[in-house]
Design an enzyme around this catalytic site. Structure first.
Site, PDB file in Angstrom:
ATOM      1  N   THR A   1     -27.493 -40.484 -38.496  1.00  0.00           N
ATOM      2  CA  THR A   1     -26.215 -40.946 -37.935  1.00  0.00           C
ATOM      3  C   THR A   1     -25.525 -39.677 -37.473  1.00  0.00           C
ATOM      4  OG1 THR A   1     -25.075 -40.756 -40.055  1.00  0.00           O
ATOM      5  CG2 THR A   1     -26.011 -42.900 -39.571  1.00  0.00           C
ATOM      6  N   HIS A   2     -24.804 -39.752 -36.390  1.00  0.00           N
ATOM      7  CA  HIS A   2     -24.178 -38.560 -35.793  1.00  0.00           C
ATOM      8  C   HIS A   2     -25.219 -37.485 -35.480  1.00  0.00           C
ATOM      9  CE1 HIS A   2     -20.426 -40.322 -37.394  1.00  0.00           C
ATOM     10  NE2 HIS A   2     -21.153 -40.540 -38.459  1.00  0.00           N
TER      11      HIS A   2
ATOM     12  N   SER B   1     -44.449 -26.860 -15.790  1.00  0.00           N
ATOM     13  CA  SER B   1     -43.447 -26.107 -15.049  1.00  0.00           C
ATOM     14  C   SER B   1     -44.170 -25.216 -14.050  1.00  0.00           C
ATOM     15  CB  SER B   1     -42.630 -25.257 -16.018  1.00  0.00           C
ATOM     16  OG  SER B   1     -42.073 -24.146 -15.344  1.00  0.00           O
TER      17      SER B   1
ATOM     18  N   LYS C   1     -45.223 -24.618 -20.575  1.00  0.00           N
ATOM     19  CA  LYS C   1     -44.422 -25.838 -20.704  1.00  0.00           C
ATOM     20  C   LYS C   1     -45.234 -27.126 -20.604  1.00  0.00           C
ATOM     21  CE  LYS C   1     -40.456 -26.161 -20.759  1.00  0.00           C
ATOM     22  NZ  LYS C   1     -39.187 -25.881 -20.129  1.00  0.00           N
TER      23      LYS C   1
ATOM     24  N   GLU D   1     -37.429 -38.322 -19.273  1.00  0.00           N
ATOM     25  CA  GLU D   1     -36.170 -37.878 -18.654  1.00  0.00           C
ATOM     26  C   GLU D   1     -35.820 -38.749 -17.443  1.00  0.00           C
ATOM     27  OE1 GLU D   1     -36.098 -33.398 -18.223  1.00  0.00           O
ATOM     28  OE2 GLU D   1     -38.027 -33.723 -19.185  1.00  0.00           O
TER      29      GLU D   1
ATOM     30  N   TYR E   1     -19.069 -68.837   2.481  1.00  0.00           N
ATOM     31  CA  TYR E   1     -19.882 -67.695   2.909  1.00  0.00           C
ATOM     32  C   TYR E   1     -19.035 -66.691   3.681  1.00  0.00           C
ATOM     33  CZ  TYR E   1     -23.410 -64.724   4.933  1.00  0.00           C
ATOM     34  OH  TYR E   1     -24.131 -63.622   5.280  1.00  0.00           O
TER      35      TYR E   1
HETATM   36  N1  ARG Z   1     -28.378 -62.059   6.840  1.00  0.00           N
HETATM   37  C1  ARG Z   1     -27.407 -62.931   6.289  1.00  0.00           C
HETATM   38  C2  ARG Z   1     -27.140 -62.578   4.831  1.00  0.00           C
HETATM   39  O1  ARG Z   1     -27.946 -61.918   4.267  1.00  0.00           O
HETATM   40  C3  ARG Z   1     -27.886 -64.337   6.397  1.00  0.00           C
HETATM   41  C4  ARG Z   1     -26.811 -65.350   6.467  1.00  0.00           C
HETATM   42  C5  ARG Z   1     -26.026 -65.169   7.700  1.00  0.00           C
HETATM   43  N2  ARG Z   1     -25.130 -66.256   7.889  1.00  0.00           N
HETATM   44  C6  ARG Z   1     -24.189 -66.238   8.805  1.00  0.00           C
HETATM   45  N3  ARG Z   1     -23.446 -67.266   8.910  1.00  0.00           N
HETATM   46  N4  ARG Z   1     -24.007 -65.204   9.602  1.00  0.00           N
HETATM   47  O2  ARG Z   1     -26.175 -62.966   4.240  1.00  0.00           O
END
Ligand code: ARG
Length: 471
Positions: A159-160, A281, A287, A294, A321
């Site tokens: 711990t720590h 290295s 090394k 990492e 959308y």
């Molecule tokens: N390339 C667009 C996207 O990835 C697809 C949908 C585009 N729709 C639109 N109404 N312009 O979101």
């Protein structure tokens, strides 16, 4: 500069699109990764259109043939994606038109790119999640195998980053098993929520064509159709869940990686890795570096970044959308690729770990790791824990001054601190005794750890059967 390609949406436009606008808005340079899902979706949508009587049997056959030919071109790497055609959906639509003529235009009935892209993206992520689940399974298997091979090995628990109490190496490894088990459960939950099909939501409001959404959902391997068309085209919480699950898994991987880095250092010297998994290295010939570990640690950065990118893109977006949503893909692709390769590397790394048993055991004796046991011994003899703690602290100081381990202090010296101490104290002071006494459920006692190994093996076996069924 203007482009000369006719856009599928070009009807109301008099001017050609500016080149800069094309370059700025195109997504096909990256969303072409969705091409095969797009075709799969096209075929399912075609079936729904046919059953709805929008497309007749002959038309459907010729559209399906065209799509299959395009699919072959994509699979064979012969398909040419054109940035002027903006995105993967319009590229495929245009290619279909070149093959079968204006009939191709019927396929876009009752569908918008808004439900189309959401459907493709969910299909893509479902497949990626399944692969991640398989890899997490193999990583956990590697940890349990390693734990099972080393049930007697003791190392200091920290711990720590200070020596705290001795523990079994197997117990330490199984701590990671638990982390990756929860990670897998999170991905499983995300998979269940991702398995809702947006297709049929159209632009945002649904469609007048009587499309059977249960059918298309089933054909595409979704669990069910999404319940609200506006939600379906506009939320990306499923992507965010994936990005978060991945960030958390990477965090766990980075902790394991960090331990390997520490354990490989000469100061610890707890483990070795095969040469094949290390790098050298260019200037220091002696090394042998744990670069693999990492980089695992370092890869966390971009995966966290991808989560924050999309959280920020989504913030404050009104329904439904918005083109901002196009920014969801690159972070997800990068995270999926990074996570998968990291898991593959981690599996190899765990498999390659060879514990340096003597070093671990010797280190487990350093730093008075059984001091708590001495306090517990005094408690057992009737001393209140706080007094026992204080008395043990003085004994630790005494041992430090004389360069002794607690179990090297002669009994008469011990008894000068308390006459409660008797010969039986030495059993309490040994490292093995300390480990063996930690018998609570979830503790490091050998019998508990053996049970944990068996339980993990059983879980993995059941999961393997499920994974095989889902293939
Ligand atoms: N390339 C667009 C996207 O990835 C697809 C949908 C585009 N729709 C639109 N109404 N312009 O979101």
């Amino acid at each position: 500069m203007a482009s000369s390609v006719k856009k599928p949406w070009g009807g109301r436009f008099q001017e050609e699109t500016d080149r800069l606008v094309e370059e700025f808005t195109e997504s096909v340079s990256f969303d072409q990764r969705l091409a095969l899902y797009d075709i799969k979706q096209d075929l399912a949508h075609l079936e729904a259109l046919k059953r709805a009587g929008v497309i007749n049997k002959e038309e459907a056959e010729s559209i399906a043939q065209g799509l299959t030919a395009i699919e072959t071109e994509i699979r064979e790497g012969r398909f040419v994606f054109r940035p002027e055609l903006e995105d993967v959906h319009m590229n495929i639509e245009a290619a279909l038109r070149e093959k079968i003529g204006p009939l191709a235009g019927k396929l876009h009935t009752g569908r918008s790119r808004n439900d189309q892209v959401a459907t493709d993206f969910r299909l893509y992520l479902m497949e990626e999640i399944r692969e991640v689940l398989r890899l997490l399974h193999h990583l956990r298997r590697a940890l349990v195998d390693k734990a099972g091979e080393g049930l007697q090995i003791i190392l200091p628990g920290f711990t720590h980053l200070q020596h705290a109490q001795p523990v079994l190496w197997a117990h330490h490894l199984l701590a990671y098993y638990e982390m990756f088990r929860r990670d897998a459960a999170r991905f499983q939950g995300t998979l269940e929520r991702t398995a809702e099909c947006p297709l049929g939501s159209a632009a945002l409001a649904g469609t007048p064509y009587p499309l059977d959404r249960e059918l298309t959902a089933r054909l595409l391997g979704f669990a069910r159709p999404s319940r609200n068309s506006m939600d379906a085209v506009s939320d990306r919480d499923f992507v965010l869940e994936f990005l978060f699950d991945a960030a958390l898994t990477m965090m766990h991987l980075s902790r394991l990686a960090e331990e390997v880095v520490l354990w490989m250092s000469p100061e610890f010297g707890f483990v070795d890795l095969p040469d094949a998994l290390c790098t050298g290295s260019s200037i220091m010939p002696q090394k042998k570096n744990p670069d693999l570990a990492e980089l695992l640690r370092g890869k966390c950065g971009r995966v966290y970044g991808n989560l924050l990118t999309l959280l920020t893109v989504m913030k404050g977006l009104p329904l439904t959308y918005n083109r901002d949503l196009q920014e969801d893909k690159e972070p997800a692709f990068d995270t999926a690729d990074t996570l998968k390769v990291s898991l593959r590397v981690a599996i190899r790394m765990v498999q390659g770990l060879s514990p340096r048993v003597e070093r671990m055991r010797a280190a487990a004796e350093e730093g008075h790791p059984t001091a708590t046991d001495l306090a517990d011994y005094l408690v057992m003899k009737g001393l209140p824990f706080r007094q026992a703690h204080e008395l043990t602290g003085r004994l630790v100081a005494f041992a430090e001054e004389r360069g002794l381990k607690l179990w090297e202090i002669p009994l008469e010296d011990l008894r000068r601190f308390s006459d409660l101490i008797e010969e039986d104290v030495y059993a309490w002071l040994s490292v093995e005794g300390s480990v063996a006494r930690r018998r609570t459920y979830g503790g490091t006692a050998p019998e508990r750890v053996r049970e944990a190994v068996i339980q993990a093996q059983r879980e993995l076996q059941e999961e393997l059967e499920e994974l095989e069924r889902s293939l």
